[in-house]
Design a protein around this motif. Structure first.
Motif: not given
Ligand code: SF4
Ligand code: SF4
Ligand code: SF4
Ligand code: SF4
Ligand code: SF4
Lengths: 197, 747
Positions: B685-693
């Protein structure tokens, strides 16, 4: 005297007047009898005399027996000044008038503390059970028997009962010798727990 | 059956009975400290010793089955002295802190010490350094612990988290946490502790046990409908003060709770009667043509809604219950009975269980407990079929079969083919089974044929089979055919089937209400967003919460169980509105007796319903629904082609101990609602830990913080929905897996 009968004594010996004029005569006679002034004189004499036996309430009060049970006090530990009450809730439970209520919580030192403690003195029957059940000799009966306040809600909060710290410092907190206090020979009954170190 | 005597009185024992269980049933008192009906005998306290006439020595009644003809003596001078000695040992160096201890008043140690007249300590032992430990929400005070081992046994045999063990060391023994275990903070250990060694932070030193008023009730959070007591008392020390719930307790000998039931009791509402708002509500009811609601509702209120529909033609919308209703209807058509035939007891006594389409650890904790009990006490095979491997139940599951998202229908067909006894089948069914393309199904669902044969092999020589069906199947787009196939399981195999109702009273609502598909123009929402909203949270008219109402719930066990008012409510309730617009019943519970008879409800008034277990575990709660026979028609359709669910998929599932907004508002539970996925998911999903999505499901835009869970695998992320206020109807009824595009919100 036969069992089951009463022995009446008539203290009013004169027969009551029947006619209106006789009634009038009785009233006049009673109104102006000099005996009234005898009574007034005695009162006046005692008022101005010294060394009498009358207690000058409210300036003076009669000494009370230690077993007298009036408004409660919450005591403190003499050395540390901490409140003796541990919040065990036994007084709240035993109170037959159901007028003690308390609230407790855990404090920063992980100890149980009593945050609120009230006794509804309007309902309390001063039976002394709370003082008797208290394992810490924390709640006792005091000798304050006048309860005057504008509101019943003022009867009675923790702060009113708790020994103020300055009084404690002046060694004014008296140990309670009355209802629920430990007996004089309590020491005799203490068994020591064997300890191994 | 064995006949023997207790204190000279003739008694009979059944299979699996022990002397203690017979004694309890017959009303003879044998003191115990460590015994718990719901787990295997622990036999650590040895208080339950009894004598057998004519024999030397004592025997432990909790684990000894009776022998024909013996005469058991439960009390004698010798036994008294023996038990007294045990209590003397327990009391050595036990802190004298009953005055502040939370357990005082219902402490087993306190009671038995008094019972056996121990008034002083005669022995001594060198005192150890004892510490107080913080186990998250629970505190362990070693010095109060008597090492009865109850906590360890429930955590292993009931809860299945295996989070506690005994740190052995003679007099230094203590209870320790198993490193790296996942305690679900259910509080069971604390509940069964006979002394004050385990307490919770929310309760410690708040009140004395005897000041609390116990209100028998039913937990309102999930369909297990556990028996609970709300323990209430006034707040503070003012005479006129309001009451609050201080804790929830239960009949620990018999039943168990999850963390939500035990700790999320603080969801009550408060209100006063607001005439204006009430008038507005009545007006709204006059213009409305639809009522939208969820299944966190009592049977009685569901019946009120149904009556309103009958009288005024409202459309009743509850999509989640509608899906369940349809599933159950299709199921019963092929099963031949109106309801499924399994119960929680059946799971506990099973030796072969299949769980299909449910993240069981959070969907229904009591089913999880029951599976665990079966596994621990009967060595049952627990086969868990689900696309996501669940770390929380790795101690329970004996075989995990992973299948592709969306292939549920094929999976059911595969299982059917595996377990259906071909012999006494109708021809049409036989040919249906024969024509199943096993190779294709197995390839599409990604279940290897060897996995299936392994499963089949494990079932050999097993006797008690259960099949647990979860929400994944109920919300599937082929749910109707799946339900038919499941019905065949009940009809033609030895499996007992349980279809987990999705919300607390989904089963009740689906039996009572005649639900509609499509909304009208103007809707009244009851705890769901509507044009005019009635709600116990944030509505146009305030309503009582479920712990402020009396009424009944229909549980997963197909029982109708009563619940009571813990905290009084001064505003209006649904019955007031119903009365104002044309129904006429003084109290909501006047409807209890009128619950639809033809659906299996029994003509009993609310006040006739009891709510307790007896000591041997017999369920005396409410009544069981009658499971009516219906005509069975076998009309299964062939399995539809399986669609692809590639890319990033989110799975609607709550975190453990969370169910809905009622549990979300509780201050006692962790209530972070993160999107939780694996490393792999994060990369995809191309996101990282703690990102707001953010991502959208249907028309709902969802914003969440993403967290990586290292234990997870695969590209499915967990998407909890318990934090949605007035959670709209659609969210709770859509297929649980959704393909989404996840965007990072730049902050
Ligand atoms: S009995 Fe004594 S120690 Fe216990 S709560 Fe009452 S005053 Fe406090
Ligand atoms: S655990 Fe029981 S016996 Fe020990 S201090 Fe607490 S109430 Fe007293
Ligand atoms: S809270 Fe539940 S899971 Fe955690 S240690 Fe206690 S019994 Fe086990
Ligand atoms: S913590 Fe409580 S339940 Fe656990 S062993 Fe100690 S006394 Fe028993
Ligand atoms: S939430 Fe469900 S499992 Fe947990 S206590 Fe309540 S009814 Fe039981």
């Amino acid at each position: 005297m036969k069992k089951g009968t009463q022995n009446y004594i008539n203290i009013h010996t004169e027969s009551s007047p029947q006619k209106p004029f006789e009634m009038f005569k009785q009233i006049v006679k009673r109104t102006f009898k000099g005996e009234m002034f005898v009574g007034l004189w005695i009162v006046f004499r005692e008022m101005i005399r010294f060394n009498i036996h009358t207690i000058q309430y409210p300036k003076e009060k009669l000494p009370l027996s230690p077993r007298y049970r009036a408004v409660h006090k919450l005591l403190r530990l003499i050395e540390s000044g901490n409140e003796r009450c541990i919040g065990c809730g036994l007084c709240e439970k035993i109170c037959i008038a159901n007028c003690i209520r308390m609230d407790t919580k855990i404090d920063e030192n992980s100890r149980k503390v009593v945050t609120e403690y009230t006794i509804n003195l309007g309902r309390c029957i001063y039976c002394g059970y709370c003082a008797e059940v208290c394992p810490e000799l924390a709640i006792v009966h005091g000798d304050r028997y006048e309860n005057v306040s504008e509101q019943r809600a003022h009867f009675v909060l923790k702060d009113d009962m708790l020994t103020p710290l300055d009084l404690l410092k002046q060694k004014e907190q008296k140990e309670y010798p009355g209802f629920g206090a430990i007996s004089d020979e309590a020491d005799k009954f203490i068994k020591k727990t064997p300890l191994a170190y | 059956m064995t006949t023997f005597y207790i204190n000279g009185q003739k008694v009979t024992a059944n299979k699996n009975d022990t002397i203690l269980s017979v004694a309890r049933r017959e009303g003879f008192y044998i003191p115990t400290l460590c015994y718990l009906t719901k787990v295997k005998p622990i036999s650590s306290c040895r208080l339950c010793v009894v004598e057998v006439e004519g024999q030397n020595g004592f025997i432990l009644s909790c684990q000894t089955p009776p022998v024909e003809g013996i005469n058991v003596i439960t009390d004698s001078q010798k036994l008294f002295t023996h038990r007294q000695n045990i209590m003397k040992m327990y009391d050595v160096n036990h802190p004298l802190e009953c005055g502040v201890c939370d357990k005082s008043g219902n402490c087993d140690l306190q009671n038995k010490t008094l019972d056996f007249e121990v008034s002083s300590q005669e022995f001594s032992a060198k005192e150890q350094k004892r510490v107080i430990e913080n186990w998250g929400f629970i505190k362990y005070d070693e010095s109060l612990c008597i090492l009865c081992e109850r906590c360890v046994h429930v955590c292993n045999e009931v809860v299945g988290d295996n989070a506690l063990k005994i740190g052995v060391g003679g007099y230094k023994s203590r209870i320790v946490r198993v490193e790296d275990s996942s305690c679900s903070e259910c509080g069971e250990c604390m509940a069964v502790c006979p002394v004050g060694a385990l307490t919770t932070k929310d309760f410690q030193y708040k009140t004395n046990a005897w000041e609390l008023q116990k209100i028998p009730a039913t937990c309102a959070h999930c369909s297990s409908g556990c028996q609970i007591f709300y323990e209430v008392k006034h707040v503070g020390s003012c005479e006129k003060s309001d009451k609050k719930v201080y804790r929830v307790t239960n009949d620990v000998d018999i039943n168990s709770l999850c963390g939500a039931g035990r700790f999320a009791y603080d969801f009550n509402n408060s209100s006063v009667k607001d005439k204006d708002k009430f008038e507005k509500a009545i007006e709204a009811f006059h213009v409305a043509d639809t009522i939208v609601f969820n299944s966190y509702i009592t049977n009685e209120e569901a019946l009120i809604l149904q009556r309103l529909k009958e009288k005024f033609g409202y459309k009743l919308i509850n999509s989640s219950a509608l899906k369940y209703q349809k599933f159950l209807q299709e199921f019963s058509k092929s099963a031949g009975s109106m309801l499924y035939n399994g119960t929680i007891e059946d799971i506990k006594s099973a030796d072969f269980a299949i769980v299909l389409g449910s993240k069981i650890s959070s969907d229904n904790p009591i089913v999880k407990y029951a599976l665990n009990t079966a596994q621990k006490n009967r060595r049952a095979e627990i086969c868990y079929l689900h696309p996501i491997q669940d770390e929380d139940i790795k101690q329970i599951v004996t075989q995990h079969i992973k299948y592709e998202v969306g292939s549920e229908e094929g999976v059911v067909a595969l299982l059917l083919q595996l377990f259906l006894n071909q012999e006494n089948l109708e021809d049409s069914l036989k040919s249906y089974i024969d024509e199943l393309d096993i190779g294709y199904l197995s390839a599409e669902s990604n279940i290897g044929e060897e996995e299936l044969s392994k499963l089949k092999a494990k079932s050999i020589r097993k006797q008690n089979f259960v099949l647990v069906i979860g929400e994944d199947l109920i919300t599937h787009k082929r749910a109707e055919n799946i339900a038919k196939l499941i019905g065949l399981f009940q009809k033609y195999t030895q499996f007992k089937v349980i279809i987990i109702p999705t919300q607390t009273n989904t089963l009740g609502v689906s039996l009572i209400c005649d639900l509609d598909e499509k909304k009208g123009n103007y809707s009244i929402g009851y705890n769901v967003k509507g044009n005019f909203t009635l709600s116990c949270f944030d509505g146009d008219l305030s309503m009582p919460s479920l712990n402020q109402q009396e009424g009944t719930f229909t549980t997963i066990d197909k029982r109708v169980v009563p619940t009571n008012v813990a905290i009084s409510y001064n505003g209006y309730c649904l019955n007031d509105i119903a009365n104002a617009i044309g129904l006429n019943k003084k109290y909501t519970i006047d409807y209890t007796i009128e619950l639809p008879h033809e659906k299996g409800f029994i003509k009993k008034s609310f006040d006739e319903l009891s709510n307790f277990y007896n000591l041997n575990g017999d369920d005396n709660r409410g009544y069981a629904l009658e499971n009516k026979v219906v005509n069975s028609i076998v009309a299964v359709e062939s399995v539809e082609d399986i669609g692809e669910f590639n890319g990033t998929v989110v799975y609607r599932c709550e975190s453990v101990n969370q169910f809905n907004y009622n549990t979300f508002v509780s201050k006692n539970l962790a209530n972070d609602s993160f999107l939780i996925g694996s490393n792999q998911f994060a990369i995809a999903a191309k996101i990282g830990d703690g990102d707001e999505v953010e991502f959208s499901i249907g028309e709902n835009l969802i914003k969440k913080v993403f967290k990586i869970d290292k234990k997870l695998k695969g590209t499915i992320a967990m998407n909890p929905s318990f934090d949605r206020l007035l959670s709209d109807d659609w969210v709770s009824s859509s297929y649980r897996y959704q393909k989404v595009t996840i965007k990072r919100v730049e902050g």
